[in-house]
Design a protein around this motif. Structure first.
Motif, short mmCIF file in Angstrom:
data_model
loop_
_atom_site.label_atom_id
_atom_site.label_comp_id
_atom_site.label_asym_id
_atom_site.label_seq_id
_atom_site.Cartn_x
_atom_site.Cartn_y
_atom_site.Cartn_z
N THR A 133 13.41 -9.13 0.05
CA THR A 133 13.26 -7.69 -0.18
C THR A 133 12.72 -7.42 -1.58
O THR A 133 11.84 -6.58 -1.77
N VAL A 134 13.26 -8.13 -2.57
CA VAL A 134 12.78 -7.96 -3.95
C VAL A 134 11.31 -8.38 -4.05
O VAL A 134 10.51 -7.71 -4.73
N GLN A 135 10.94 -9.44 -3.38
CA GLN A 135 9.53 -9.87 -3.40
C GLN A 135 8.62 -8.82 -2.76
O GLN A 135 7.55 -8.51 -3.30
N LEU A 136 9.04 -8.26 -1.62
CA LEU A 136 8.22 -7.26 -0.94
C LEU A 136 8.05 -5.99 -1.76
O LEU A 136 7.06 -5.27 -1.59
N SER A 137 9.01 -5.71 -2.63
CA SER A 137 8.93 -4.47 -3.40
C SER A 137 7.74 -4.45 -4.35
O SER A 137 7.37 -3.38 -4.84
N PHE A 138 7.13 -5.60 -4.62
CA PHE A 138 5.98 -5.65 -5.53
C PHE A 138 4.65 -5.74 -4.77
O PHE A 138 3.61 -6.00 -5.38
N TYR A 139 4.69 -5.48 -3.46
CA TYR A 139 3.47 -5.54 -2.64
C TYR A 139 3.37 -4.30 -1.76
O TYR A 139 4.36 -3.60 -1.51
N ASN A 140 2.17 -4.07 -1.29
CA ASN A 140 1.93 -3.07 -0.25
C ASN A 140 1.64 -3.81 1.05
O ASN A 140 0.76 -4.67 1.10
N TRP A 141 2.41 -3.46 2.10
CA TRP A 141 2.26 -4.16 3.38
C TRP A 141 2.77 -3.25 4.49
O TRP A 141 3.77 -2.55 4.33
N ASN A 142 2.08 -3.27 5.63
CA ASN A 142 2.44 -2.40 6.75
C ASN A 142 3.19 -3.14 7.86
O ASN A 142 3.25 -2.66 9.00
N LEU A 143 3.77 -4.29 7.56
CA LEU A 143 4.60 -5.08 8.48
C LEU A 143 3.81 -5.77 9.60
O LEU A 143 4.41 -6.42 10.45
N LEU A 144 2.49 -5.65 9.61
CA LEU A 144 1.70 -6.32 10.63
C LEU A 144 1.33 -7.72 10.16
O LEU A 144 0.84 -7.89 9.04
N PRO A 145 1.56 -8.76 11.00
CA PRO A 145 1.25 -10.13 10.58
C PRO A 145 -0.23 -10.33 10.27
O PRO A 145 -0.59 -11.20 9.47
#
Length: 318
Positions: free
Chosen positions: A55-67
């Motif tokens: 979760t902490v790693q994802l907080s520094f990226y933009n991503w729409n959950l699509l693989p």
């Protein structure tokens, strides 16, 4: 003063080999408990710490959950968006309201019920405790469905009673002030049994010698409760306050999702429901990760504060 003495090496065994055997025994003694703990530690890592780090790693990226969609670096922009979000103020205030409004259901009423239950004897006490604990066994989905029928503005039993008393029917799930009260009542009803069980366990741990000694000194039942029972119950009460503060947001989440969907106009949204909306409705994983990290830090600081207060304010039977 105790002075540690090294055991002599067995006859015929060199001192170097005896030292290696001693180290091996010590390592084996420390390794065996870790082997028993290993399954729990593995699952704790897989289900708690690994998702937290992710979760902490994802907080520094933009991503729409699509693989098939790549993650793009966002720096601290997601955190800036979280702190400047217009809905965050109302969701945070609603969270505080939920916590404060649920404290009577998890502390005051359970304490009174548990104290009264001590006067019930025999099989009636078991039936009494079972009836109080019963709401805890009902799943949030089932209880929400039942309460939605109870709160129905046209044919619900609650509005029937209001009409019988000469009042106007209330749309509990579509009016802002009534909706948040409805969520609090349903959540408090489901928590009451568990909190009463915890208080009862705390009362069981208090020695009966103290009330007996107080009665011999002429203390009334209220004085014994006020000056002996309640102070010795303080660790249990502070534990329930901590659990209410940390878990009330999670407990109200399924009820909000089923009964009001955060409405009307965000009147019942809390911080967890806001996080879920951005993560799984708007498919904004980076923003949801930043919000989750912020909420984790805030609630973690609250937990540290409560632990410190518990050490300062609790009385123990020693």
């Amino acid at each position: 003063m105790l002075v540690p003495v090294t055991a002599p090496a067995p006859a015929g065994v060199p001192e170097s080999r005896a030292a290696r055997l001693s180290v091996t025994r010590r390592l084996r003694g420390r390794l065996v408990p870790l082997l028993y703990l290993a399954p729990a530690l593995v699952f704790l890592y897989l289900w708690t710490y690994r998702p937290l780090v992710r979760t902490v790693q994802l907080s520094f990226y933009n991503w729409n959950l699509l693989p098939t969609s790549p993650m793009t670096s966002a720096g601290l922009s997601n955190y800036a968006r979280v702190l400047s979000l217009p809905e965050l103020g109302q969701a945070g205030w609603n969270t505080v309201v939920y916590i404060l409004a649920l404290l009577p259901f998890t502390v005051v009423v359970p304490t009174a019920v548990a104290l009264l239950a001590r006067r019930v004897r025999g099989r009636a006490k078991t039936v009494y405790q079972a009836l109080i604990f019963l709401p805890t066994l009902v799943t949030p989905i089932a209880s929400a469905a039942v309460w939605r029928w109870l709160f129905d503005p046209r044919s619900g039993p609650v509005n029937r009673v209001i009409r019988a008393l000469g009042g106007e029917p209330v749309n509990f799930l579509r009016e802002p002030h009534a909706a948040i009260i409805a969520i609090i009542v349903v959540s408090g009803w489901s928590l009451l049994g568990f909190a009463t069980l915890v208080i009862s366990a705390g009362l069981t741990g208090i020695s009966a010698d103290y009330p007996a000694a107080a009665s011999l000194d002429g203390a009334s039942r209220w004085q014994t409760t006020r000056w002996i029972t309640l102070p010795l119950l303080s660790p249990t009460v502070l534990f329930l306050v901590l659990m209410t503060t940390l878990l009330s947001v999670q407990i109200t989440f399924p009820l909000i999702d089923i009964l009001t969907q955060g409405g009307p106009d965000g009147a019942t949204t809390n911080v967890y429901y806001l996080l879920w909306e951005y993560g799984f409705r708007n498919f904004d994983a980076g923003f949801a990760g930043a919000a989750g990290t912020v909420f984790f830090v805030c609630f973690g600081l609250l937990a540290v504060l409560f632990v410190w207060l518990s050490d300062k304010l609790s009385f123990y039977d020693n």
